[in-house]
Design a protein around this motif. Structure first.
Motif, PDB file in Angstrom:
ATOM      1  N   PHE A 102      -6.016 -31.925  26.797  1.00  0.00           N
ATOM      2  CA  PHE A 102      -5.606 -32.613  25.444  1.00  0.00           C
ATOM      3  C   PHE A 102      -7.080 -33.352  25.048  1.00  0.00           C
ATOM      4  O   PHE A 102      -7.645 -33.978  26.032  1.00  0.00           O
ATOM      5  N   GLY A 103      -7.024 -33.571  23.957  1.00  0.00           N
ATOM      6  CA  GLY A 103      -8.056 -34.728  23.326  1.00  0.00           C
ATOM      7  C   GLY A 103      -7.364 -36.262  23.605  1.00  0.00           C
ATOM      8  O   GLY A 103      -6.252 -36.296  24.291  1.00  0.00           O
ATOM      9  N   SER A 104      -8.447 -37.212  23.294  1.00  0.00           N
ATOM     10  CA  SER A 104      -7.795 -38.573  23.314  1.00  0.00           C
ATOM     11  C   SER A 104      -6.964 -39.068  22.441  1.00  0.00           C
ATOM     12  O   SER A 104      -6.236 -40.314  22.546  1.00  0.00           O
ATOM     13  N   GLY A 105      -6.662 -38.428  21.337  1.00  0.00           N
ATOM     14  CA  GLY A 105      -5.709 -38.704  20.473  1.00  0.00           C
ATOM     15  C   GLY A 105      -6.252 -39.464  19.186  1.00  0.00           C
ATOM     16  O   GLY A 105      -7.454 -39.955  19.195  1.00  0.00           O
ATOM     17  N   THR A 106      -5.607 -39.312  18.077  1.00  0.00           N
ATOM     18  CA  THR A 106      -5.716 -39.977  16.823  1.00  0.00           C
ATOM     19  C   THR A 106      -4.667 -40.865  16.381  1.00  0.00           C
ATOM     20  O   THR A 106      -3.380 -40.390  16.389  1.00  0.00           O
TER      21      THR A 106
END
Lengths: 111, 113
Positions: A102-106
Motif C-alpha cells: 500500500f501507499g501512505s494514503g491521500t
C-alpha cells in the motif's frame, strides 16, 4: 523512496470540482488498485487494473474514473467531487496473487 | 452486503496478555486470507496470511486460525505489546480472480501498558 507513492497526501476541494489522485510504484508490479477507507466500513475497492490494458470496476466505482498511464502509474479521478467522497484513499500494488503493498494514503476532504 | 466482517470495532488488552481478533466471511469461494496492520497516517502493511487448505499459520507472536466450516478466522497475538496498538484488517481473496482482495471493516486494538 517509498515503493508506492501517492500524491497529494492531503487535499481539500470544493463540491463540483474535478480532482485527480496519483499513484506511482517502483516495485514493478503488474496489478494496481484504488481503495477508500471510511470509518466503520473498512477498505472498499473502487477500481483495479491487472495490466496497462485492463481496467475493472470494484465495489464502489460510481463517481470515479481511473487511468493506467503506464505499468507504474495509476491515477484516480473524481469528475465532480461531492461531500460523501470525503475519505482516505489508498493505492496498492501486487504481483500475481501475492499480497498488496500500500501507499501512505491521500486524505481528501470535499467541502 | 459485507462478505468479510469484523464485528468488533475495537479491542482493549493488557500488555503481556493475548489479543484475539475475529473475522467472519460469507463466500466459500475465498481461497486465501490475510491480515493487515495499519498505524495512523500510514498505509496498511501485510502481517500474516493463511491458505484455505490449512487451519493454522504461525509467525512469531502472531498466529492465524482458520475454521472453514464456520467461515471464521482469528488472529492471536501473544504476548501483546503496546507497539501492537493499531487497526487490524482481515482480507480475503477470491479463487481464480487474481489478486483482488475484499477487506473487513477493521478492528482497532489498544494494548495498555
Amino acid at each position: 523512496d517509498a515503493d508506492v507513492t501517492q500524491t497529494p497526501r492531503n487535499r481539500i476541494t470544493k463540491t463540483g470540482k474535478r480532482i485527480m489522485l496519483e499513484c506511482s510504484q517502483t516495485k514493478g508490479h503488474d496489478r494496481m488498485y484504488w481503495y477508500r477507507q471510511d470509518p466503520g466500513l473498512g477498505l472498499r475497492l473502487i477500481y483495479y487494473s491487472f495490466d496497462v490494458k485492463d481496467i475493472n470496476k470494484g465495489e464502489i466505482s460510481d463517481g470515479y474514473s481511473v487511468s493506467r498511464q503506464a505499468q507504474a502509474k495509476f491515477s484516480l479521478s473524481l469528475e465532480s467531487a461531492i461531500p460523501n467522497q470525503t475519505a482516505l484513499y489508498f493505492c496498492a500494488t501486487s504481483h500475481g496473487r501475492n499480497g498488496y503493498t500500500f501507499g501512505s494514503g491521500t486524505r481528501l476532504t470535499v467541502v | 452486503d459485507q462478505q468479510v466482517k469484523q464485528n468488533s470495532p475495537s479491542l482493549s488488552v493488557q500488555e503481556g496478555r493475548i489479543s484475539i481478533l475475529n473475522c467472519d466471511y460469507t463466500n466459500s469461494m475465498f481461497d486465501y486470507f490475510l491480515w493487515y496492520k495499519k498505524y495512523p497516517a500510514e498505509g496498511p502493511t501485510f502481517l500474516i496470511s493463511i491458505s484455505s487448505i490449512k487451519d493454522k499459520n504461525e509467525d512469531g507472536r502472531f498466529t492465524v486460525f482458520l475454521n472453514k466450516s464456520a467461515k471464521h478466522l482469528s488472529l492471536h497475538i501473544v504476548p501483546s505489546q503496546p507497539g501492537d496498538s493499531a487497526v487490524y484488517f482481515c482480507a480475503a481473496r477470491y479463487h481464480n480472480q487474481g489478486g483482488k482482495l475484499i477487506f473487513g471493516q477493521g478492528t482497532e486494538l489498544s494494548v495498555k501498558p
